[in-house]
Design an enzyme around this catalytic site. Structure first.
Site, PDB file in Angstrom:
ATOM      1  N   VAL A   1     -24.606 -87.225  78.318  1.00 28.04           N
ATOM      2  CA  VAL A   1     -24.546 -88.443  77.389  1.00 28.04           C
ATOM      3  C   VAL A   1     -25.563 -89.338  77.721  1.00 28.04           C
ATOM      4  O   VAL A   1     -26.334 -89.885  76.650  1.00 28.04           O
ATOM      5  CB  VAL A   1     -23.087 -88.913  77.682  1.00 28.04           C
ATOM      6  CG1 VAL A   1     -23.062 -90.428  76.622  1.00 28.04           C
ATOM      7  CG2 VAL A   1     -21.835 -88.196  77.132  1.00 28.04           C
TER       8      VAL A   1
ATOM      9  N   CYS B   1     -13.926 -83.437  77.951  1.00 23.76           N
ATOM     10  CA  CYS B   1     -13.653 -84.284  77.029  1.00 23.76           C
ATOM     11  C   CYS B   1     -12.079 -83.998  76.585  1.00 23.76           C
ATOM     12  O   CYS B   1     -11.054 -84.673  76.892  1.00 23.76           O
ATOM     13  CB  CYS B   1     -14.479 -84.365  75.755  1.00 23.76           C
ATOM     14  SG  CYS B   1     -16.185 -85.032  76.165  1.00 23.76           S
TER      15      CYS B   1
ATOM     16  N   ARG C   1     -18.421 -77.353  84.339  1.00 25.06           N
ATOM     17  CA  ARG C   1     -17.139 -78.327  84.556  1.00 25.06           C
ATOM     18  C   ARG C   1     -15.862 -78.067  83.718  1.00 25.06           C
ATOM     19  O   ARG C   1     -15.824 -78.176  82.486  1.00 25.06           O
ATOM     20  CB  ARG C   1     -17.799 -79.757  84.442  1.00 25.06           C
ATOM     21  CG  ARG C   1     -18.662 -79.952  85.575  1.00 25.06           C
ATOM     22  CD  ARG C   1     -19.193 -81.358  85.179  1.00 25.06           C
ATOM     23  NE  ARG C   1     -19.885 -81.716  83.968  1.00 25.06           N
ATOM     24  CZ  ARG C   1     -20.101 -82.920  83.465  1.00 25.06           C
ATOM     25  NH1 ARG C   1     -19.946 -83.915  84.095  1.00 25.06           N
ATOM     26  NH2 ARG C   1     -20.826 -82.707  82.116  1.00 25.06           N
TER      27      ARG C   1
ATOM     28  N   THR D   1     -15.206 -92.547  78.166  1.00 24.16           N
ATOM     29  CA  THR D   1     -13.779 -92.412  77.900  1.00 24.16           C
ATOM     30  C   THR D   1     -12.744 -92.927  78.833  1.00 24.16           C
ATOM     31  O   THR D   1     -12.783 -92.470  80.184  1.00 24.16           O
ATOM     32  CB  THR D   1     -13.375 -91.122  77.489  1.00 24.16           C
ATOM     33  OG1 THR D   1     -14.480 -90.632  76.618  1.00 24.16           O
ATOM     34  CG2 THR D   1     -12.307 -90.943  76.780  1.00 24.16           C
TER      35      THR D   1
ATOM     36  N   ARG E   1     -31.814 -85.258  90.572  1.00 25.85           N
ATOM     37  CA  ARG E   1     -31.884 -85.455  89.129  1.00 25.85           C
ATOM     38  C   ARG E   1     -32.937 -86.297  88.671  1.00 25.85           C
ATOM     39  O   ARG E   1     -33.645 -85.694  87.802  1.00 25.85           O
ATOM     40  CB  ARG E   1     -30.497 -86.018  88.597  1.00 25.85           C
ATOM     41  CG  ARG E   1     -30.561 -86.311  87.280  1.00 25.85           C
ATOM     42  CD  ARG E   1     -30.477 -84.904  86.358  1.00 25.85           C
ATOM     43  NE  ARG E   1     -29.988 -85.366  85.021  1.00 25.85           N
ATOM     44  CZ  ARG E   1     -30.129 -84.425  84.012  1.00 25.85           C
ATOM     45  NH1 ARG E   1     -31.047 -83.330  84.166  1.00 25.85           N
ATOM     46  NH2 ARG E   1     -29.695 -84.856  82.773  1.00 25.85           N
TER      47      ARG E   1
ATOM     48  N   THR F   1     -15.862 -89.584  83.616  1.00 24.65           N
ATOM     49  CA  THR F   1     -14.472 -90.001  83.834  1.00 24.65           C
ATOM     50  C   THR F   1     -13.667 -88.594  84.087  1.00 24.65           C
ATOM     51  O   THR F   1     -12.986 -88.452  83.231  1.00 24.65           O
ATOM     52  CB  THR F   1     -13.962 -90.880  82.966  1.00 24.65           C
ATOM     53  OG1 THR F   1     -14.029 -90.615  81.667  1.00 24.65           O
ATOM     54  CG2 THR F   1     -14.379 -92.411  83.125  1.00 24.65           C
TER      55      THR F   1
ATOM     56  N   ASP G   1     -30.034 -93.132  87.762  1.00 26.33           N
ATOM     57  CA  ASP G   1     -29.061 -92.067  88.235  1.00 26.33           C
ATOM     58  C   ASP G   1     -28.773 -91.959  89.673  1.00 26.33           C
ATOM     59  O   ASP G   1     -30.146 -92.235  90.426  1.00 26.33           O
ATOM     60  CB  ASP G   1     -29.347 -90.787  87.777  1.00 26.33           C
ATOM     61  CG  ASP G   1     -28.074 -89.511  87.774  1.00 26.33           C
ATOM     62  OD1 ASP G   1     -27.524 -89.491  86.694  1.00 26.33           O
ATOM     63  OD2 ASP G   1     -27.693 -89.241  88.642  1.00 26.33           O
TER      64      ASP G   1
END
Length: 419
Positions: free
Chosen positions: A11, A254, A320, A114, A34, A79, A29
């Site tokens: 995202v 999600c 994931r 979220t 990364r 999250t 980050d």
């Protein structure tokens, strides 16, 4: 204006790159690896090509002090759930602490992650206030702009999606709408307040989860009746208001996660969320149902099962919350050996997370008692009868979860099963 995007995953990175075309943007980050990767021109998520990454006027850093002095902080961190499937706000709260310690008067902190209604104002704001020594609504303000990214889906990118915006005040909402509107031609919807925007986001994926659960349940029923769910759906779709969902595995960060956030808060306020959790139970159990169907058809397997795909969805690298590793473990528990291939997944990450070694390729592989099409990656959709002839042992079984090979004429003697 200077914007700092906190979290450079699926995202945050595309968002930061898009914003950098319009305003000064810094991406932060916590992972130095990364940052090194991005500075080297590579995005392991596949969301940004090397060319797109190189063209972005984006500076990235793993030094939290670099974000100090930003006018707008956008928090885009995961999250997830813990092992008990309870919401884990650890990353959001850590990000709030990091931002709060570097917050100056007049800044706006926007959360994209979220959450359930109330997290931004009731949980995150106190962290920001303690870390900064400033008062929310007086010295700084907060907003919420839920992400709507769909990894691996270029047709629904940031420039095409309507962005939901909410601010602590009407003025803050308008300022955020002006910023995000730069990305999509002004397609923004200003929600009544932050809690409303949080609630809208969390039900988007919960609604989809419940709809898929219904189709997964009827798929199990039709399987017992000897019916093809896809044949049934072909007929049902001819009605103008039929909702078009397909059966299969539900994973990722999600759809398989967000319903638990809403259910968690529902329980806290004394409501028993029956439909939401029933859908989750159905979808979480779908992998075991498929494994049971395979085991019934492989009473005496003459070779291992080849599992095609391990990511949580097609044409992405993200593993994931994928249900496929659980299916591999369930097959092994039944004494059925497996080999796994995936052209998109990072082999080192898969072995680190799940202890599964991916096949480097399919050339010369086999023969297998069963080929299980778990993820509809483009290369798997292109498999032909000749491919199955080379991969399957005589009398082998082709299991097509995603209805990829419906029109493929399988070799004589090959068995086929689909949802």
């Amino acid at each position: 204006m200077r914007v700092a995007v906190i979290g450079l995953g699926y995202v945050g990175l595309p968002l930061a790159a898009a914003l950098s075309e319009h305003v000064e943007t810094l991406g932060y980050d916590i992972s130095e690896a990364r940052i090194d990767e991005l500075e080297g021109g590579h995005d392991r998520t596949g969301e940004l090509s090397p060319e797109r990454l190189a063209a972005a006027r984006l500076r990235v850093t793993a030094n939290a002090d670099d974000i100090a002095g930003s006018d707008i902080f956008i928090v885009a961190v995961p999250t997830p759930l813990d092992e008990e499937k309870r919401p884990d706000l650890g990353a959001v709260l850590a990000a709030a602490q990091t931002v709060g310690a570097r917050l100056a008067g007049g800044a706006i902190v926007v959360f994209e992650s979220t959450v359930w209604p109330g997290v931004t104002e009731d949980i995150c704001v106190p962290v920001l206030e303690r870390a900064s020594g400033l008062a929310a609504g007086v010295d700084f303000h907060v907003g919420y702009a839920p992400e709507r990214m769909n990894p691996g889906d270029p047709e629904h990118g940031l420039d095409r999606l309507t962005k939901v915006i909410a601010g602590q005040t009407a003025e803050i909402a308008e300022r955020l709408a002006a910023l995000y509107g730069k990305l999509n031609g002004g397609k923004v919807f200003i929600a009544r307040d932050i809690r409303t925007a949080e609630a809208a986001k969390v039900i988007e994926n919960a609604q989809r989860d419940v709809n898929i659960a219904f189709i997964n349940e009827v798929a199990q029923i039709f399987c017992s009746m000897g019916l093809s769910t896809h044949d049934v759906l072909d007929a049902a779709r001819t009605k103008w208001n039929f909702l078009d969902f397909a059966p299969g595995l539900v994973g990722g960060h999600c759809i398989g996660v967000d319903p638990y956030y809403l259910a968690h808060r529902a329980v806290e306020i004394g409501h028993d969320p029956q439909i939401i959790l029933a859908g989750r139970r159905t979808n979480d159990a779908m992998g075991d149902f498929i494994v049971e169907q395979i085991a019934r058809r492989l009473e005496a397997p003459n070779g291992p099962v080849l599992v095609l795909g391990i990511t949580f969805k097609e044409n992405v690298s993200d593993v994931r919350n994928s249900q496929v590793p659980g299916m591999v473990a369930a097959l092994k528990a039944r004494g059925i050996e497996t080999e796994v291939h995936d052209p998109h997944a990072d082999a080192r990450e898969v072995e680190r997370r799940h202890g599964i070694r991916l096949l480097p390729g399919l050339e010369g592989a086999g023969p297998y008692a069963c080929v299980l099409g778990a993820v509809a990656h483009v290369p798997y959709r292109a498999l032909t009868a000749a491919t199955f002839a080379s991969l399957l042992a005589p009398g082998g079984l082709a299991v097509d979860i995603k209805n990829m090979w419906r029109d493929v004429a399988l070799p004589d003697g090959t068995r086929r099963w689909t949802l």
